[in-house]
Design an enzyme around this catalytic site. Sequence first.
Site, PDB file in Angstrom:
ATOM      1  N   LYS A 137     -10.710  -0.835   9.737  1.00 44.00           N
ATOM      2  CA  LYS A 137     -10.830  -2.053   8.935  1.00 44.00           C
ATOM      3  C   LYS A 137     -11.182  -3.249   9.804  1.00 44.00           C
ATOM      4  O   LYS A 137     -11.467  -4.331   9.293  1.00 44.00           O
ATOM      5  CB  LYS A 137      -9.519  -2.340   8.201  1.00 44.00           C
ATOM      6  CG  LYS A 137      -9.211  -1.303   7.130  1.00 44.00           C
ATOM      7  CD  LYS A 137      -8.063  -1.755   6.274  1.00 44.00           C
ATOM      8  CE  LYS A 137      -7.339  -0.609   5.625  1.00 44.00           C
ATOM      9  NZ  LYS A 137      -8.004  -0.096   4.422  1.00 44.00           N
ATOM     10  N   GLN A 190      -4.510  -4.956   6.746  1.00 39.95           N
ATOM     11  CA  GLN A 190      -5.448  -5.951   6.223  1.00 39.95           C
ATOM     12  C   GLN A 190      -5.419  -7.239   7.043  1.00 39.95           C
ATOM     13  O   GLN A 190      -6.358  -8.033   6.967  1.00 39.95           O
ATOM     14  CB  GLN A 190      -5.116  -6.295   4.762  1.00 39.95           C
ATOM     15  CG  GLN A 190      -5.336  -5.179   3.770  1.00 39.95           C
ATOM     16  CD  GLN A 190      -6.797  -4.789   3.613  1.00 39.95           C
ATOM     17  OE1 GLN A 190      -7.699  -5.551   3.912  1.00 39.95           O
ATOM     18  NE2 GLN A 190      -7.025  -3.579   3.146  1.00 39.95           N
ATOM     19  N   HIS A 213       0.878  -1.166   0.000  1.00 40.41           N
ATOM     20  CA  HIS A 213       0.000   0.000   0.000  1.00 40.41           C
ATOM     21  C   HIS A 213       0.927   1.232   0.000  1.00 40.41           C
ATOM     22  O   HIS A 213       2.029   1.173   0.541  1.00 40.41           O
ATOM     23  CB  HIS A 213      -0.831  -0.045   1.282  1.00 40.41           C
ATOM     24  CG  HIS A 213      -1.890   1.006   1.384  1.00 40.41           C
ATOM     25  ND1 HIS A 213      -1.639   2.274   1.876  1.00 40.41           N
ATOM     26  CD2 HIS A 213      -3.203   0.972   1.083  1.00 40.41           C
ATOM     27  CE1 HIS A 213      -2.766   2.965   1.863  1.00 40.41           C
ATOM     28  NE2 HIS A 213      -3.734   2.207   1.381  1.00 40.41           N
ATOM     29  N   ASP A 228       3.057  -4.116   7.845  1.00 48.59           N
ATOM     30  CA  ASP A 228       1.790  -3.414   7.647  1.00 48.59           C
ATOM     31  C   ASP A 228       0.668  -4.434   7.832  1.00 48.59           C
ATOM     32  O   ASP A 228       0.400  -5.243   6.946  1.00 48.59           O
ATOM     33  CB  ASP A 228       1.771  -2.822   6.233  1.00 48.59           C
ATOM     34  CG  ASP A 228       0.418  -2.223   5.883  1.00 48.59           C
ATOM     35  OD1 ASP A 228      -0.488  -2.252   6.734  1.00 48.59           O
ATOM     36  OD2 ASP A 228       0.284  -1.730   4.747  1.00 48.59           O
ATOM     37  N   CYS A 273      -4.848   2.480  -3.807  1.00 45.11           N
ATOM     38  CA  CYS A 273      -3.666   3.025  -3.131  1.00 45.11           C
ATOM     39  C   CYS A 273      -2.504   2.056  -3.201  1.00 45.11           C
ATOM     40  O   CYS A 273      -1.698   1.960  -2.268  1.00 45.11           O
ATOM     41  CB  CYS A 273      -3.945   3.388  -1.678  1.00 45.11           C
ATOM     42  SG  CYS A 273      -5.277   4.537  -1.488  1.00 45.11           S
TER      43      CYS A 273
HETATM   44  C1  LIG Z   1      -2.551  -2.837   3.321  1.00 40.94           C
HETATM   45  C2  LIG Z   1      -2.930  -1.474   3.796  1.00 40.94           C
HETATM   46  N1  LIG Z   1      -2.026  -0.712   4.415  1.00 40.94           N
HETATM   47  C3  LIG Z   1      -2.322   0.513   4.883  1.00 40.94           C
HETATM   48  C4  LIG Z   1      -3.565   1.060   4.740  1.00 40.94           C
HETATM   49  C5  LIG Z   1      -3.813   2.451   5.245  1.00 40.94           C
HETATM   50  O1  LIG Z   1      -4.649   2.482   6.340  1.00 40.94           O
HETATM   51  P1  LIG Z   1      -5.276   3.854   6.821  1.00 40.94           P
HETATM   52  O2  LIG Z   1      -6.019   4.412   5.665  1.00 40.94           O
HETATM   53  O3  LIG Z   1      -6.166   3.481   7.947  1.00 40.94           O
HETATM   54  O4  LIG Z   1      -4.169   4.728   7.270  1.00 40.94           O
HETATM   55  C6  LIG Z   1      -4.545   0.304   4.094  1.00 40.94           C
HETATM   56  C7  LIG Z   1      -5.910   0.820   3.913  1.00 40.94           C
HETATM   57  O5  LIG Z   1      -6.279   1.568   3.083  1.00 40.94           O
HETATM   58  C8  LIG Z   1      -4.218  -0.984   3.601  1.00 40.94           C
HETATM   59  O6  LIG Z   1      -5.120  -1.725   2.950  1.00 40.94           O
END
Ligand SMILES: Cc1ncc(COP(=O)(O)O)c(C=O)c1O
Lengths: 143, 404
Positions: free
Chosen positions: B219, B196, B116, B193, B356
Site C-alpha cells: 500500500k 492505511q 479491517h 493497524d 474486508c
Molecule cells: C486498514 C487495513 N488493515 C489491514 C490491511 C491488510 O493488509 P494486508 O492485506 O497487506 O495484509 C488492510 C488492507 O487490505 C487495510 O486497509
Amino acid sequence: MEKLDNLYREIIMEHYKNPRNKGLVDDPAYVTVHIKNPSCGDDITIQSHFINGKVIDCRHDGHGCSICCSSASVLTETVIDKTVTEAEKLADNYLKMVSNKPFDAFLDLEEASVYSGVRQFPARIKCASIAWQAFLETLKKGA
Amino acid sequence: MELNRWRQDFPQLKDNDLIYLDSAASALKPQTVIDTTMNYYRDLSVNIHRGIYDEAYEATRLFEATREAVASFIHAEVDEIIFTRGATAAMNLVALSFGMTNIQKDDEIIVSELEHHSSVLPWQKVATLKQAKLVYIPLDENGRITVENFKKVLTNRTKIVALTYISNVMGYVTPIEAIIQLAHEKKACVIVDAAQAAPHLKIDVKRLDVDFLAIAGHKMLGPTGVGVLYGKKALLDAMEPLELGGEMNEEVNLYHAIWKDAPYKFESGTMPIASVIGLKAAIEYLEKADLVSVENHVKKLRNYAFQQMKKIEGIKIYNPDADSSIIAFNITGVHPHDAASFFAEHRVALRAGHHCAQLIIKWLGIEACLRASFYLYNTYADCDQLVQTTKAAVKFFRSVGFEG
Ligand SMILES: Cc1ncc(COP(=O)(O)O)c(C=O)c1O
C-alpha cells in the site's frame, strides 16, 4: 456502452424489479441450499421441490446485485415443470454460457439466454452463477 | 496540462487510459521499486544469511538495509522491525503469540467497528479461546472513534487495545496518541493497524509510544508479500515465535532448541527477499516525495472530487468529513457491483464490496459500497473522470430501470 446495454437487458431488469417465485416456504418437502459470495455480499437461497423426477416448484430469496437477484428469478421460471434431467442439463449449459465456455447453443435456455451478455464481464460471472449453482446443489441433495 | 511530478515515475500510468482510484487496496509501483526488485532476481537470486559467497553476502546486506530504512522511516530501532507477509500476518502474530500468552479469563480487549478484518478477527479468536471479553468502542454519529468514547470502555481490566490508525472505508484518522496514553495509564498494550496510515502520515513510534504497529508494503508503493511488524524491543524479547523452522534458531538439540534474538526468531524460513529489498526503494521514494507534500496533494484531490460528487443527485456519500484520501459512496438503488461494472467499462478502477471491513459496512446499514481512493500519482483529471463517470452511471442505471 454496447456491452453494458447488452448486460442490463429489459428482461433482466424486469425480473430484478418484479421477481417471480420469491420468498421461501417452511416445508420439509423442499430441498434448501444457501450460497454466499463473501467477496461482494451476494447471498442467495434456493428451494426446490422434486416429485417423481420432476421439478414441481422452485423458490428463491436473498440479496445482491441485479444480475444475481434477477438470475435467481429467471432460474425458477426456467426450471419449474422441467424433468430433473432436463433441468440439470439446462443449468449445466447456462453455467457454461455465462462463464464463456463452449456450450450447446441449440439447447433452449428460454429467458435465461439473455445472460449471455455476462460473458463480456468476467468479474460478474459469479453474480450470474450462484443461483444456478445453488439449484444444482438442491438437485444433488434431493432429486 | 497540470503537472504531477510523481506520475511519470509510474510506468503503468504512461500511455495508459487507466484511472486508478484503488490505491487504498494496493498502490501502483514506481519504476525504482520495479527495478530494485528485478535487479535482485537478475543479479543475485540467492538466499540470505546462509552462503558465504559474494552474492549471498550482497543479498543479505540489501535485505538488512531495508530493515534500517523501515526503522528510520518510523523512528524505531533496527531490531524492533520484523518482516512479515503483510499487515495481516503482523497482526496475527501479535494476537496469536503475545495475546495468547498474556490474555487471561475476563481480561478485556478493546477494538472498534472501523477495523479491517485482520485487526479484529485475531482478537476475536483470542477472546474466545481465553474467555476474555471483546469490547467495541461505541462509534460517534459519523462513525468515528473518539477519545471520549474510548474512555467509556477503558477499564482496569483492559489488557489490549487494537485499533486502526486510518480506516480503509471511512478515511478517518483515529486519535491514537491520546488513546495510547490513556491505555498505558491502565497498563494496557496498544496495537495500531497502520496499513492505511503508513502511505499517508509520518509515523513516529517513539513519540506515539505505541507497543506494536503493523504496516503493509504494497500500500506504500512497495511489492506485495512483505509487511512489517514493529514491536517494542522488550515486548518482542518476551514473545514466542509462531513459526518454527530454519533460520530462526541459534542451536537445535534433540529435545529443545534455542531461538535467535528478535527480530530474527520471527523470520522463519526463506523470506520474500525480493519484496523486502524492493520495499527499501519504496521508502526512499516516499521520503524523497515527502509525505507532507503527498498528503497535501491527495487531500486537495479528494476535496476537489468531493465538492463535485456531493452535488450529484442520486448518490450517497458515507464519509463527507473524511480526513484522508477516501470517498465511500453508492448510487442510490444500485448495488455497488452493478455500479462497479459501469466504472470498469470506463476504465475507472475503484473498489466495490465490504472492503474486508464488514463491521463498519453493517454499522452503516448497507450491504456494500463503492470506494474511490487517491494517491500521489492521481490528478485533477482523474477526479474529473470520476465525477463524469459517476454522473453517466446514474443516468445509465436510471435509464435501464434502476430506481433511486
Ligand atoms: C486498514 C487495513 N488493515 C489491514 C490491511 C491488510 O493488509 P494486508 O492485506 O497487506 O495484509 C488492510 C488492507 O487490505 C487495510 O486497509
